[in-house]
Design a protein around this motif. Sequence first.
Motif, mmCIF file in Angstrom:
data_model
loop_
_atom_site.group_PDB
_atom_site.id
_atom_site.type_symbol
_atom_site.label_atom_id
_atom_site.label_comp_id
_atom_site.label_asym_id
_atom_site.label_seq_id
_atom_site.Cartn_x
_atom_site.Cartn_y
_atom_site.Cartn_z
ATOM 1 N N HIS A 43 51.704 35.770 42.270
ATOM 2 C CA HIS A 43 52.663 36.476 42.443
ATOM 3 C C HIS A 43 52.425 37.831 42.294
ATOM 4 N N LEU A 44 51.726 38.136 41.316
ATOM 5 C CA LEU A 44 51.213 39.479 40.915
ATOM 6 C C LEU A 44 50.299 40.135 42.170
ATOM 7 N N ASP A 45 49.295 39.307 42.675
ATOM 8 C CA ASP A 45 48.436 39.547 43.807
ATOM 9 C C ASP A 45 49.337 39.820 44.990
ATOM 10 N N TYR A 46 50.087 39.068 45.349
ATOM 11 C CA TYR A 46 51.282 39.425 46.336
ATOM 12 C C TYR A 46 51.872 40.794 46.508
ATOM 13 N N VAL A 47 52.499 40.993 45.256
ATOM 14 C CA VAL A 47 53.171 42.266 44.875
ATOM 15 C C VAL A 47 52.370 43.558 44.902
ATOM 16 N N GLU A 48 51.171 43.386 44.538
ATOM 17 C CA GLU A 48 50.064 44.271 44.645
ATOM 18 C C GLU A 48 49.919 44.387 46.147
ATOM 19 N N GLY A 49 49.599 43.596 46.813
ATOM 20 C CA GLY A 49 49.173 43.830 48.168
ATOM 21 C C GLY A 49 50.279 44.465 49.024
ATOM 22 N N GLU A 50 51.667 44.276 48.622
ATOM 23 C CA GLU A 50 52.994 44.761 49.157
ATOM 24 C C GLU A 50 53.049 46.237 48.984
ATOM 25 N N LEU A 51 52.828 46.543 47.676
ATOM 26 C CA LEU A 51 52.850 47.928 47.369
ATOM 27 C C LEU A 51 51.533 48.716 47.832
ATOM 28 N N ALA A 52 50.389 48.214 48.223
ATOM 29 C CA ALA A 52 49.303 48.866 48.851
ATOM 30 C C ALA A 52 49.595 49.669 50.026
ATOM 31 N N GLY A 53 50.520 49.582 50.683
ATOM 32 C CA GLY A 53 50.898 50.061 51.882
ATOM 33 C C GLY A 53 52.290 50.656 51.976
ATOM 34 N N ALA A 73 50.715 40.684 29.308
ATOM 35 C CA ALA A 73 49.430 40.499 29.786
ATOM 36 C C ALA A 73 48.957 41.549 30.318
ATOM 37 N N ALA A 74 47.551 41.811 30.685
ATOM 38 C CA ALA A 74 46.858 42.799 31.262
ATOM 39 C C ALA A 74 47.199 42.830 32.830
ATOM 40 N N ALA A 75 48.488 42.818 33.170
ATOM 41 C CA ALA A 75 48.933 42.465 34.660
ATOM 42 C C ALA A 75 48.510 43.681 35.422
ATOM 43 N N THR A 76 48.207 44.606 35.086
ATOM 44 C CA THR A 76 47.819 45.845 36.029
ATOM 45 C C THR A 76 46.193 46.086 36.208
ATOM 46 N N GLU A 77 45.679 45.156 35.165
ATOM 47 C CA GLU A 77 44.069 45.406 35.525
ATOM 48 C C GLU A 77 43.663 44.886 36.768
ATOM 49 N N GLY A 78 43.124 45.749 37.632
ATOM 50 C CA GLY A 78 42.679 45.214 38.926
ATOM 51 C C GLY A 78 43.930 45.533 39.891
ATOM 52 N N ARG A 79 44.929 45.758 39.464
ATOM 53 C CA ARG A 79 46.155 46.053 40.374
ATOM 54 C C ARG A 79 46.578 47.409 40.288
ATOM 55 N N PRO A 80 45.799 48.599 40.927
ATOM 56 C CA PRO A 80 46.420 49.727 40.610
ATOM 57 C C PRO A 80 47.750 50.233 41.443
ATOM 58 N N HIS A 81 48.156 49.613 42.293
ATOM 59 C CA HIS A 81 49.307 49.867 43.147
ATOM 60 C C HIS A 81 50.437 49.536 42.263
ATOM 61 N N ILE A 82 50.496 48.308 41.319
ATOM 62 C CA ILE A 82 51.600 47.760 40.609
ATOM 63 C C ILE A 82 51.650 48.767 39.449
ATOM 64 N N ALA A 83 50.329 49.480 38.875
ATOM 65 C CA ALA A 83 50.273 50.251 37.745
ATOM 66 C C ALA A 83 50.991 51.546 38.274
ATOM 67 N N ALA A 84 50.791 52.227 39.457
ATOM 68 C CA ALA A 84 51.266 53.470 39.782
ATOM 69 C C ALA A 84 52.702 53.422 40.048
ATOM 70 N N TRP A 85 53.198 52.087 40.721
ATOM 71 C CA TRP A 85 54.817 51.992 40.875
ATOM 72 C C TRP A 85 55.527 51.922 39.645
ATOM 73 N N LEU A 86 54.761 51.421 38.616
ATOM 74 C CA LEU A 86 55.624 51.310 37.145
ATOM 75 C C LEU A 86 55.380 52.818 36.797
ATOM 76 N N ALA A 87 54.554 53.578 36.909
ATOM 77 C CA ALA A 87 54.385 54.991 36.499
ATOM 78 C C ALA A 87 55.444 55.778 37.095
ATOM 79 N N LYS A 88 55.686 55.653 38.377
ATOM 80 C CA LYS A 88 56.887 56.389 38.959
ATOM 81 C C LYS A 88 58.012 56.159 38.651
ATOM 82 N N VAL A 89 58.089 54.772 38.388
ATOM 83 C CA VAL A 89 59.874 54.330 37.960
ATOM 84 C C VAL A 89 60.016 54.740 36.706
#
Length: 208
Positions: free
Chosen positions: A136-146, A173-189
């Motif tokens: 699921h987290l990889d799916y979300v990361e891919g969706e936010l990539a674009g 968990a370290a859910a944002t490790e290797g998932r920079p787009h999720i990390a960036a989205w959370l920072a914006k939020v």
Amino acid sequence: MTITVHHLENSRSQRILWMLEELGLPYTVKRYQRNKTTMLAPPELRRIHPLGKSPVIEDEGRVIAETGAIVEYLVERADGRLGAPAHRDDALRYRHFLHYAEGSLMPPLFTKLVLSRVPLLGKVAQKKFQPMVDVHLDYVEGELAGRDWFAGKEFTGADVMMSFPLEAAVARAAATEGRPHIAAWLAKVHARSAYQAALKAGGPYAYA
């Protein structure tokens, strides 16, 4: 009329306060604290709604439960603001993530949380369960990539709905490790002024 939010600390109802702040709708907060032993909602919430859960809002004589249903109600109340975008593909993404947050993403995260509280067996079960969470987290990361936001270029109620499961994932968990787009989205939020105002209105929120 002013909307009353029956708000439970450290819960999904934080999203409703945020949504109200984003929309600029008038509201009051009635806070509830969890039982310190069971971490369950207090029985007082059953007086508002038979399920005894939060979030619940009261507005113009209506009692409305379920986060997604409340978000949709508030969008209508605000004449469509933060609702489905005009572009059809964006609108489809909006509806998808509005329901995906609780329908698909939250269940494995919640199951992992429950397992974490089971001595010994819990650690083994969590390890076996983690691959499902990662899908699921990889799916979300891919969706936010674009895209900047879940529905497209604009912030919508779908982003509000997605905040709680992603914050929960990161908190445990370290859910944002290797998932920079999720990390960036959370920072914006977290940088949004309405989000910050909602935290002040809601009180304790461990997931943030």
